[in-house]
Design a protein around this motif. Structure first.
Motif, PDB file in Angstrom:
ATOM      1  N   GLN A 176      53.176  -9.658  63.459  1.00 57.56           N
ATOM      2  CA  GLN A 176      54.568  -9.224  63.341  1.00 57.56           C
ATOM      3  C   GLN A 176      55.119  -8.708  64.668  1.00 57.56           C
ATOM      4  OE1 GLN A 176      54.634  -6.335  60.145  1.00 57.56           O
ATOM      5  NE2 GLN A 176      53.618  -7.759  58.752  1.00 57.56           N
ATOM      6  N   GLY A 177      54.295  -8.699  65.717  1.00 53.90           N
ATOM      7  CA  GLY A 177      54.741  -8.295  67.042  1.00 53.90           C
ATOM      8  C   GLY A 177      54.375  -6.886  67.433  1.00 53.90           C
ATOM      9  N   ARG A 178      53.658  -6.165  66.576  1.00 54.93           N
ATOM     10  CA  ARG A 178      53.257  -4.804  66.928  1.00 54.93           C
ATOM     11  C   ARG A 178      52.153  -4.808  67.991  1.00 54.93           C
ATOM     12  NH1 ARG A 178      53.580  -3.467  61.010  1.00 54.93           N
ATOM     13  NH2 ARG A 178      55.271  -1.965  60.743  1.00 54.93           N
ATOM     14  N   THR A 179      52.117  -3.722  68.738  1.00 59.45           N
ATOM     15  CA  THR A 179      50.984  -3.435  69.604  1.00 59.45           C
ATOM     16  C   THR A 179      49.980  -2.645  68.777  1.00 59.45           C
ATOM     17  OG1 THR A 179      52.375  -3.327  71.584  1.00 59.45           O
ATOM     18  CG2 THR A 179      50.227  -2.255  71.705  1.00 59.45           C
ATOM     19  N   VAL A 180      48.752  -3.136  68.665  1.00 59.61           N
ATOM     20  CA  VAL A 180      47.726  -2.468  67.867  1.00 59.61           C
ATOM     21  C   VAL A 180      46.557  -2.099  68.777  1.00 59.61           C
ATOM     22  CG1 VAL A 180      46.176  -2.616  65.906  1.00 59.61           C
ATOM     23  CG2 VAL A 180      48.396  -3.782  65.819  1.00 59.61           C
ATOM     24  N   LEU A 181      46.320  -0.796  68.920  1.00 63.10           N
ATOM     25  CA  LEU A 181      45.170  -0.300  69.677  1.00 63.10           C
ATOM     26  C   LEU A 181      44.193   0.308  68.683  1.00 63.10           C
ATOM     27  CD1 LEU A 181      43.695   0.307  72.323  1.00 63.10           C
ATOM     28  CD2 LEU A 181      45.014   2.428  72.484  1.00 63.10           C
ATOM     29  N   LEU A 182      43.001  -0.243  68.623  1.00 59.56           N
ATOM     30  CA  LEU A 182      42.008   0.114  67.616  1.00 59.56           C
ATOM     31  C   LEU A 182      40.736   0.574  68.316  1.00 59.56           C
ATOM     32  CD1 LEU A 182      40.487  -0.155  64.823  1.00 59.56           C
ATOM     33  CD2 LEU A 182      40.275  -2.587  65.360  1.00 59.56           C
ATOM     34  N   SER A 183      40.362   1.836  68.127  1.00 60.69           N
ATOM     35  CA  SER A 183      39.106   2.305  68.704  1.00 60.69           C
ATOM     36  C   SER A 183      38.001   2.230  67.672  1.00 60.69           C
ATOM     37  CB  SER A 183      39.244   3.744  69.220  1.00 60.69           C
ATOM     38  OG  SER A 183      39.014   4.675  68.192  1.00 60.69           O
ATOM     39  N   SER A 184      36.791   1.923  68.124  1.00 61.13           N
ATOM     40  CA  SER A 184      35.670   1.819  67.196  1.00 61.13           C
ATOM     41  C   SER A 184      34.353   1.837  67.958  1.00 61.13           C
ATOM     42  CB  SER A 184      35.769   0.522  66.384  1.00 61.13           C
ATOM     43  OG  SER A 184      34.705   0.432  65.450  1.00 61.13           O
ATOM     44  N   HIS A 185      33.299   2.288  67.262  1.00 60.66           N
ATOM     45  CA  HIS A 185      31.947   2.120  67.800  1.00 60.66           C
ATOM     46  C   HIS A 185      31.234   0.984  67.066  1.00 60.66           C
ATOM     47  CE1 HIS A 185      31.212   4.554  64.202  1.00 60.66           C
ATOM     48  NE2 HIS A 185      29.950   4.153  64.247  1.00 60.66           N
ATOM     49  N   LEU A 186      31.945   0.315  66.170  1.00 57.90           N
ATOM     50  CA  LEU A 186      31.378  -0.778  65.383  1.00 57.90           C
ATOM     51  C   LEU A 186      31.672  -2.106  66.072  1.00 57.90           C
ATOM     52  CD1 LEU A 186      32.462   0.471  61.848  1.00 57.90           C
ATOM     53  CD2 LEU A 186      30.230   0.752  62.947  1.00 57.90           C
ATOM     54  N   MET A 187      30.711  -2.596  66.815  1.00 59.39           N
ATOM     55  CA  MET A 187      30.927  -3.797  67.611  1.00 59.39           C
ATOM     56  C   MET A 187      31.211  -5.019  66.751  1.00 59.39           C
ATOM     57  SD  MET A 187      28.008  -3.219  70.489  1.00 59.39           S
ATOM     58  CE  MET A 187      26.829  -2.543  69.302  1.00 59.39           C
ATOM     59  N   GLY A 188      30.512  -5.141  65.629  1.00 66.42           N
ATOM     60  CA  GLY A 188      30.725  -6.289  64.774  1.00 66.42           C
ATOM     61  C   GLY A 188      32.138  -6.334  64.221  1.00 66.42           C
TER      62      GLY A 188
END
Length: 237
Positions: A176-188
């Motif tokens: 939809q055009g949003r900027t999504v920044l997702l932090s995680s320690h789950l590599m998979g």
């Protein structure tokens, strides 16, 4: 658009972040990957104006978060927990947020439906499971229909069906055009979700680029990470 430029942060003699630089662009899911304690949450707290950097800049849509006139309509954030008082129902919490930010009450029912909490909206937040709390926090982040989403460990506490739902939601948000920044320690998980990946370890950016560039000749993102951060002491995970 999110722009982090040469951000450094220390607490006493401990260097938390060292010259962190990266971008997260509209229409893409950017994965911020690193082990617990690598500096992911510290970076997000600086980006959201909850902490200060010693040097560098952190901008959302070209401005520091503190300068946004109506921040909830520009950026939605999900950090620890739902942010709701334990005695409040999910619906009451979202209505309070909508009213305090000058948003129409109709958005409350829309975001409850979007995150699958309509049937639980009358339940007190203190009775929510960890996964339901994550959904409520996401509903709050969506209230202002923001162009930027900043999510810290969003699949924490979700069951397999919830993880699949979250993955599909993040992909849809980017489309939809949003900027999504997702932090995680789950590599998979990031390997299944992200377009771009930033790898941080011990407060420094190890590598960044498209998912294909970061994985390179490695079979998985996990293999690439361990190759990049291998030490004599073994894997930092």
């Amino acid at each position: 658009m999110i722009t982090i430029d040469r951000v450094s942060k220390a607490r006493g003699r401990t260097q938390i972040l060292s010259d962190i630089t990266f971008e997260a662009r509209p229409g893409r899911v950017t994965g911020f990957l690193g082990p617990n304690g690598a500096g992911k949450t510290s970076t997000l707290r600086i980006l959201l104006g909850l902490d200060r950097a010693q040097s560098g800049t952190a901008l959302v849509c070209g401005r520091p978060y503190r300068q946004l006139k109506r921040p909830l309509t520009t950026v939605g954030a999900l950090l620890d927990g739902s942010g709701a008082h334990r005695a409040r129902t999910a619906r009451a919490h979202l209505r309070w947020m909508a009213t305090s930010n000058g948003l129409p009450g109709s958005r409350v029912e829309e975001v409850l439906a979007a995150v699958g909490l309509t049937g639980e909206a009358g339940k007190r937040a203190g009775r929510f499971s960890l996964g339901m709390s994550r959904r409520l926090g996401l509903a709050a982040a969506l209230l202002g229909d923001p162009e930027v989403l900043i999510l810290d460990e969003p699949v924490n506490g979700l069951d397999p069906a919830g993880i699949r739902w979250m993955r599909e939601f993040l992909r849809s948000s980017a489309e939809q055009g949003r900027t999504v920044l997702l932090s995680s320690h789950l590599m998979g998980e990031l390997g299944e979700t992200a377009d771009d990946v930033i790898v941080i370890d011990k407060g420094r950016i190890v590598t960044q680029g498209s998912l294909a560039d970061v994985t390179g000749g490695h079979r998985t993102l996990e293999d690439a990470f361990f190759a990049l951060t291998a030490t004599e002491a073994g894997a930092p995970w």
